[in-house]
Design an enzyme around this catalytic site. Structure first.
Site, mmCIF file in Angstrom:
data_model
loop_
_atom_site.group_PDB
_atom_site.id
_atom_site.type_symbol
_atom_site.label_atom_id
_atom_site.label_comp_id
_atom_site.label_asym_id
_atom_site.label_seq_id
_atom_site.Cartn_x
_atom_site.Cartn_y
_atom_site.Cartn_z
ATOM 1 N N GLU A 136 0.834 -1.217 0.000
ATOM 2 C CA GLU A 136 0.000 0.000 0.000
ATOM 3 C C GLU A 136 0.867 1.265 0.000
ATOM 4 O O GLU A 136 0.524 2.246 -0.654
ATOM 5 C CB GLU A 136 -0.969 -0.007 1.184
ATOM 6 N N HIS A 139 1.832 2.080 -3.416
ATOM 7 C CA HIS A 139 0.811 2.834 -4.170
ATOM 8 C C HIS A 139 0.970 4.339 -3.942
ATOM 9 O O HIS A 139 0.785 5.131 -4.872
ATOM 10 C CB HIS A 139 -0.596 2.430 -3.730
HETATM 11 NI NI NI Z 1 -2.626 -2.687 -4.903
#
Ligand code: NI
Length: 162
Positions: A136, A139
């Protein structure tokens, strides 16, 4: 994948009490649940902010993994605690239908502002929990699994892996 927001570094959250955040969190959570993800980051729903959430009791996409407590973090960061690297097949809601083996640190410490309890947190975790946090945070820095992996030939459709 292909949307430019997914390859950008997201902006820090300046005001943790901004009323807009509640709506963003609702959208993130409903998207994550609808697509049965174990985590999601704001850029995946088109919001260029450093916000991510993750956690599950049990998950159809990762049936063999132990539960990870649900958390919502703003401005997260992590550091590896040692050099142990684990490869495992990883998927992503922004790369639907595809998995690839991604190298991740097995043991990390992570930090961030907890948007549920409104406190800064610091946690030491291992394994799949550590993998999700790294995925995450990737991202928020504009990295998808296909850009991160150093085993690109492992990229596979889920139907082929079965
Ligand atoms: Ni993802």
């Amino acid at each position: 994948m292909g949307n430019k927001i997914l390859i950008q570094s997201a902006d820090e959250v300046q005001d943790f009490h901004d009323p807009e955040i509640a709506k963003i969190l609702q959208d993130m959570k409903s998207t994550m649940l609808e697509y049965k993800g174990v985590g999601i980051a704001a850029p995946q729903i088109g919001i260029n902010k450093r916000i991510m959430m993750f956690g599950f009791e049990s998950n159809a996409r990762y049936p063999n993994e132990k539960p990870v407590p649900f958390e919502i973090l703003a401005n997260p960061g992590f550091m590896p605690l040692d050099n142990e690297i684990i490869y495992s097949y990883e998927g992503c809601l922004s790369v639907p239908g595809i998995r690839c083996q991604v190298q991740r640190y097995n043991n990390i410490k992570y930090t961030g502002y907890d948007l549920i309890n409104h406190v800064y947190i610091e946690k030491t975790v291992s394994g799949f929990h550590a993998r999700i946090v790294q995925h995450e945070i990737d991202h928020l820095n504009g990295f998808l699994i296909l850009f991160r992996t150093d085993k690109i030939t492992s990229a596979s459709f889920e139907s082929e892996l079965k």
